[in-house]
Design a protein around this motif. Sequence first.
Motif, PDB file in Angstrom:
ATOM      1  N   GLU A   1      13.178  -5.293-139.289  1.00  0.00           N
ATOM      2  CA  GLU A   1      12.791  -6.279-140.295  1.00  0.00           C
ATOM      3  C   GLU A   1      11.431  -6.894-139.985  1.00  0.00           C
ATOM      4  O   GLU A   1      10.613  -7.095-140.887  1.00  0.00           O
ATOM      5  CB  GLU A   1      13.850  -7.378-140.393  1.00  0.00           C
TER       6      GLU A   1
ATOM      7  N   ASP B   1       8.720  -4.373-140.876  1.00  0.00           N
ATOM      8  CA  ASP B   1       8.585  -4.271-142.332  1.00  0.00           C
ATOM      9  C   ASP B   1       7.919  -5.506-142.917  1.00  0.00           C
ATOM     10  O   ASP B   1       7.109  -5.408-143.854  1.00  0.00           O
ATOM     11  CB  ASP B   1       9.958  -4.071-142.972  1.00  0.00           C
ATOM     12  N   ASP B   2       8.239  -6.668-142.370  1.00  0.00           N
ATOM     13  CA  ASP B   2       7.663  -7.912-142.888  1.00  0.00           C
ATOM     14  C   ASP B   2       6.159  -7.985-142.659  1.00  0.00           C
ATOM     15  O   ASP B   2       5.413  -8.457-143.528  1.00  0.00           O
ATOM     16  CB  ASP B   2       8.339  -9.124-142.226  1.00  0.00           C
TER      17      ASP B   2
ATOM     18  N   THR C   1       4.429  -5.370-145.100  1.00  0.00           N
ATOM     19  CA  THR C   1       4.419  -5.781-146.503  1.00  0.00           C
ATOM     20  C   THR C   1       3.698  -7.105-146.737  1.00  0.00           C
ATOM     21  O   THR C   1       3.474  -7.497-147.884  1.00  0.00           O
ATOM     22  CB  THR C   1       5.853  -5.913-147.034  1.00  0.00           C
TER      23      THR C   1
ATOM     24  N   LYS D   1       4.889 -10.000-145.767  1.00  0.00           N
ATOM     25  CA  LYS D   1       5.884 -11.061-145.908  1.00  0.00           C
ATOM     26  C   LYS D   1       5.776 -12.077-144.786  1.00  0.00           C
ATOM     27  O   LYS D   1       6.168 -13.237-144.940  1.00  0.00           O
ATOM     28  CB  LYS D   1       7.288 -10.455-145.945  1.00  0.00           C
ATOM     29  N   THR D   2       5.260 -11.656-143.647  1.00  0.00           N
ATOM     30  CA  THR D   2       5.049 -12.577-142.537  1.00  0.00           C
ATOM     31  C   THR D   2       3.647 -12.384-141.985  1.00  0.00           C
ATOM     32  O   THR D   2       2.880 -11.530-142.463  1.00  0.00           O
ATOM     33  CB  THR D   2       6.100 -12.362-141.422  1.00  0.00           C
ATOM     34  N   THR D   3       3.304 -13.175-140.998  1.00  0.00           N
ATOM     35  CA  THR D   3       1.979 -13.121-140.380  1.00  0.00           C
ATOM     36  C   THR D   3       2.123 -12.793-138.898  1.00  0.00           C
ATOM     37  O   THR D   3       3.216 -12.851-138.325  1.00  0.00           O
ATOM     38  CB  THR D   3       1.253 -14.464-140.546  1.00  0.00           C
TER      39      THR D   3
ATOM     40  N   ASP E   1       3.954 -14.964-136.260  1.00  0.00           N
ATOM     41  CA  ASP E   1       5.405 -15.125-136.426  1.00  0.00           C
ATOM     42  C   ASP E   1       6.046 -15.370-135.055  1.00  0.00           C
ATOM     43  O   ASP E   1       5.738 -14.673-134.088  1.00  0.00           O
ATOM     44  CB  ASP E   1       5.970 -13.844-137.058  1.00  0.00           C
TER      45      ASP E   1
END
Length: 452
Positions: free
Chosen positions: A241, A244-245, A248, A250-252, A255
């Motif tokens: 995850e 993938d984040d 995409t 979705k995160t930096t 994190d």
Amino acid sequence: MKRKILALLLGVAMAVTAAGCKGSDDAAAGTGKATADAAEKGNDADATGAGEDKPETVLTFMAVGGSNEQAFTDVVTAAADLFNAGNDFNAKIELEWYENEQYKTKLATLMTQNDVTDIFFTWEAGFMEDYVNSGKVYSLSEGLNADSEWMGRFNDGVFDAVTFDSQIYAVPMGQAIVPVYYNTQMFMDNNVEVPTTWEEFMNAVKTFKDAGVVPVSMACQDAWVPGQLLLELSGGAAGKELFDDIVTGKTTWDDPRYVETGELLQEMVTAGAFPESFLGLAYDEGRSLFTSQKAAMYPMGTWDTSAVIEGMGGTDHIGVFLLPAKNPEYGDVHIASVEKLFAVSEKCENKEAAMAFLKLLSDPKIQEKYIVDCGALSATNLQIDESKVDPVTAQIMKLQGQVKKALTPMDRQFGANVGGEFNNISLAIAGGKDAKEQFTALQKYAEQEAEQ
């Protein structure tokens, strides 16, 4: 064994020439018809001798073939000799080999000068995407789709990371995972069992350290090595995850899950897992530390299998396992990638011949030799008798089945800039720099790159 295989292929090549290139698609029977079929894109040339009236074309093949990959270069050299002995394009393959970092610099320079060789080694995803977008790489989709036999050789998904705008731009010879090679005799002598949990792994590190043995050979002169370990640790700490984040958006990079991963790497350093000089050790020195039986474990990609076996003088004291996950629920998340990818330059003057050679590299006979000689994992669906491979490779094949969720190396996924900087901060973290500060700096760098 390598010499016997090379002699065998050369002997076959001479037989093919004597027969007037009337062989089938089987590489052992000849390449005349095979190479014509390999690049069939509506080409109506006579498959039995159309090339005789054409001027000879020299195709330059440029690839990574460092000191640890002699078995691989031998297989490709034998394939080139076979191709050169008889093909329907009157084409000749000339090979150029480079060490890893030397190659990256060479390729980038040639791409900038718009003078890249006819066939070239590449890595997947973000590494080659800019080259594709700049129009430097020839699409192989039409040739592959027109040749169902060729396309049907490959494992599902192997083209995913080299497909851009629905076009395939490279063909892989193999696939790779990153196991931990270990010295079975050292494990036995120190009463250490193969670890299946993170706690067991760290206990093994302590046991070997207390016994005066280097627990884990790690050579960080090339920053991709600690970057590879940090990525593997991230999969075990936060699962697929997290990867993938970041892919995409979705995160930096700052994190907290990445920060935790950096702290895991520092936990290994603090425990004395690595040799004292690990920050300055060269890649080959890291392998030699293990093969000279001065280190108990060596985490490295399966591209090193043949070199490890050769360095150890055989397979008697070599075992392999997958690095245990910090969180057991993520035990099936590991680095896995396509390997030995080859692409064709848009400037290549004989693209059909270039594609024919790529098809030859995926031929079952060549692939079997690639697996047997190199201890490699094939990108094709070739079913090979397990008795033909060495025990270490057989173990690796079993481990591959345990990798259910794959992580692509960051310098491939994000390319040389952001991916390369991930490697650099991994090295800094291994050297004692604060993990949070380093990932914060990486995030700022990524933002700056995105604005350009």
